[in-house]
Each structure stands twice: as structure tokens, then as C-alpha cells.
Design a protein around this motif. Sequence first.
Motif, PDB file in Angstrom:
ATOM      1  N   ARG A  18       4.159   5.733  -2.358  1.00  0.00           N
ATOM      2  CA  ARG A  18       4.856   4.500  -1.993  1.00  0.00           C
ATOM      3  C   ARG A  18       5.932   4.851  -0.975  1.00  0.00           C
ATOM      4  NH1 ARG A  18       4.551   1.042  -7.033  1.00  0.00           N
ATOM      5  NH2 ARG A  18       3.550   2.338  -8.620  1.00  0.00           N
ATOM      6  N   GLN A  52       7.242  -2.817   2.652  1.00  0.00           N
ATOM      7  CA  GLN A  52       6.849  -2.040   1.484  1.00  0.00           C
ATOM      8  C   GLN A  52       5.387  -1.624   1.633  1.00  0.00           C
ATOM      9  OE1 GLN A  52       8.927  -1.080  -0.724  1.00  0.00           O
ATOM     10  NE2 GLN A  52      10.689  -2.459  -0.494  1.00  0.00           N
ATOM     11  N   ILE A  53       5.151  -0.317   1.564  1.00  0.00           N
ATOM     12  CA  ILE A  53       3.817   0.227   1.822  1.00  0.00           C
ATOM     13  C   ILE A  53       3.373   1.123   0.674  1.00  0.00           C
ATOM     14  CG2 ILE A  53       2.432   1.641   3.399  1.00  0.00           C
ATOM     15  CD1 ILE A  53       4.356   0.911   5.622  1.00  0.00           C
ATOM     16  N   ARG A  74       0.037   3.813  -0.479  1.00  0.00           N
ATOM     17  CA  ARG A  74      -1.184   4.502  -0.072  1.00  0.00           C
ATOM     18  C   ARG A  74      -2.141   4.407  -1.245  1.00  0.00           C
ATOM     19  NH1 ARG A  74      -2.978   7.099   4.149  1.00  0.00           N
ATOM     20  NH2 ARG A  74      -4.433   8.842   4.033  1.00  0.00           N
ATOM     21  N   ASP A  96      -3.527   3.038   3.758  1.00  0.00           N
ATOM     22  CA  ASP A  96      -2.172   2.506   3.644  1.00  0.00           C
ATOM     23  C   ASP A  96      -2.224   0.981   3.653  1.00  0.00           C
ATOM     24  OD1 ASP A  96      -1.011   4.993   3.544  1.00  0.00           O
ATOM     25  OD2 ASP A  96      -0.585   5.086   5.682  1.00  0.00           O
ATOM     26  N   LYS A 134       0.286  -2.487   3.592  1.00  0.00           N
ATOM     27  CA  LYS A 134       1.616  -3.099   3.681  1.00  0.00           C
ATOM     28  C   LYS A 134       1.631  -4.317   2.754  1.00  0.00           C
ATOM     29  CE  LYS A 134       3.557  -3.085   7.824  1.00  0.00           C
ATOM     30  NZ  LYS A 134       3.788  -3.317   9.280  1.00  0.00           N
ATOM     31  N   GLY A 158       0.726   3.709  11.149  1.00  0.00           N
ATOM     32  CA  GLY A 158       0.567   4.543   9.966  1.00  0.00           C
ATOM     33  C   GLY A 158      -0.002   5.911  10.270  1.00  0.00           C
ATOM     34  N   ARG A 209      -3.631   0.564   9.281  1.00  0.00           N
ATOM     35  CA  ARG A 209      -3.324   0.235   7.897  1.00  0.00           C
ATOM     36  C   ARG A 209      -3.534  -1.258   7.705  1.00  0.00           C
ATOM     37  NH1 ARG A 209       2.798   2.323   8.748  1.00  0.00           N
ATOM     38  NH2 ARG A 209       3.487   0.802  10.296  1.00  0.00           N
ATOM     39  N   GLN A 256      -2.423  -4.970   6.333  1.00  0.00           N
ATOM     40  CA  GLN A 256      -1.293  -5.821   5.967  1.00  0.00           C
ATOM     41  C   GLN A 256      -1.827  -6.995   5.162  1.00  0.00           C
ATOM     42  OE1 GLN A 256       1.782  -6.610   8.884  1.00  0.00           O
ATOM     43  NE2 GLN A 256       1.856  -8.756   8.280  1.00  0.00           N
TER      44      GLN A 256
END
Length: 200
Positions: free
Chosen positions: A81, A97-98, A100, A109, A111, A136, A141, A143
Motif C-alpha cells: 500500500r 491511495q494506491i 499493489r 497497481d 488507485k 506507476g 496502473r 484507477q
Amino acid sequence: MNWRDVPIVSTIVVLACVATMVMLGFWQLGRMDEKEAQIAQYTAALQSGDLRAFPGDESGAIKEADLFHPTAFECIDIIAREAISGRSAAGQSGYAQIVRCQTGRGAADVKLGWSASPTFPDWNGGAVEGLIAPGGRDGARVQLTQPVAGLQPLATPDPNDLPNNHLAYAGQWFFFALTALVIYFLALRSRAKGRDEGNN
């Protein structure tokens, strides 16, 4: 100025440098056209609604052609995280806030949304539906279309935000080439003037 007195080697070197700078200028113009075509491709992808697998294949590789397409998969397990600087859909500065995720096709990843503080939301995986966007550690990544509970929507990725400064770079190379020619011409004229004064 007597052109027979022009130094051959120096002239060849200067002209070679100028030719290289001109070539680099035209190369940048070509890159500008490529970037514009890429942005048009991404814009079409954003509007298509064509669902793509993510990561792109079972090796976990990311395909550039998948960028700005929607995707859906299961976040089986959260590997890591992190909270990075991000902007909300309302234009507020804060944190993206991401997580994996382990997806079964490799790590990805995701978002999750925007928050004013780096405190991580209470989310432990599950269904992921979102947009494949550049960025990323893997080059792309996802979203989420709808942020998880407790978070707000992030600013929507926009293909037009991709940098396209190639026209400015081309202008710089052409300017450098012109400047080199002017400076060399002035140097030759000054050299010839000094020689003429020495002969008088």
C-alpha cells in the motif's frame, strides 16, 4: 572576405554540427506527429468502452495499446500500500491511495481514490473496475471508476495531459543551428578583417 582563405576542416566540422542539429529538429517534428497520433489513439480508447485484460497477459506485461481502456479483474491479495500526492476530481490537492494487487495474471497497481490525509482506507481487495492509465512502477496502473468507501474520486486521466513539447524542442535545434552558422560567419569575417589590417 576571400573564400579561398576559409579553413576547410573547421568549416566541415561546423557544417556537420549544423546538419546534425537540423536533423534533430526534423526528428523532433516527426516525434510531435507521433505523439499527436498517440494522443488521438488514447482519446478514442477512452471513448470506446472496449474492456481490456490487465495486466496485458499472463506474464504481467503491460501493453501500450491497452492504455485508457477500461478493465475489470479481482484483487486477490494486497501486496503493498502507498499514498502519493494526487488531485481529486474537484481539483483539491491531497493523496492518491494506491494498492499493489495480486490478480492471478500478475501484480497490478490500483488507485483506489483520493483523500486529504495519507491514512489508508479499510479495503482488503475484491472486484476492481476502472481505467488503465499511464504511470506507476510498471508503466501503467488502474484507477477505479468509483472510489472505495471513505475516499473521493480522483481526477480522471486525460490523454491531453501527456507531454508533447516536441515542437519547442524542434525550434530549439533549428535555433542552435542558425546560431552556430551566424557565430561561425562572424568569426570568419573577423579573421579576414584582421588579416587585411595586418597586410596594410
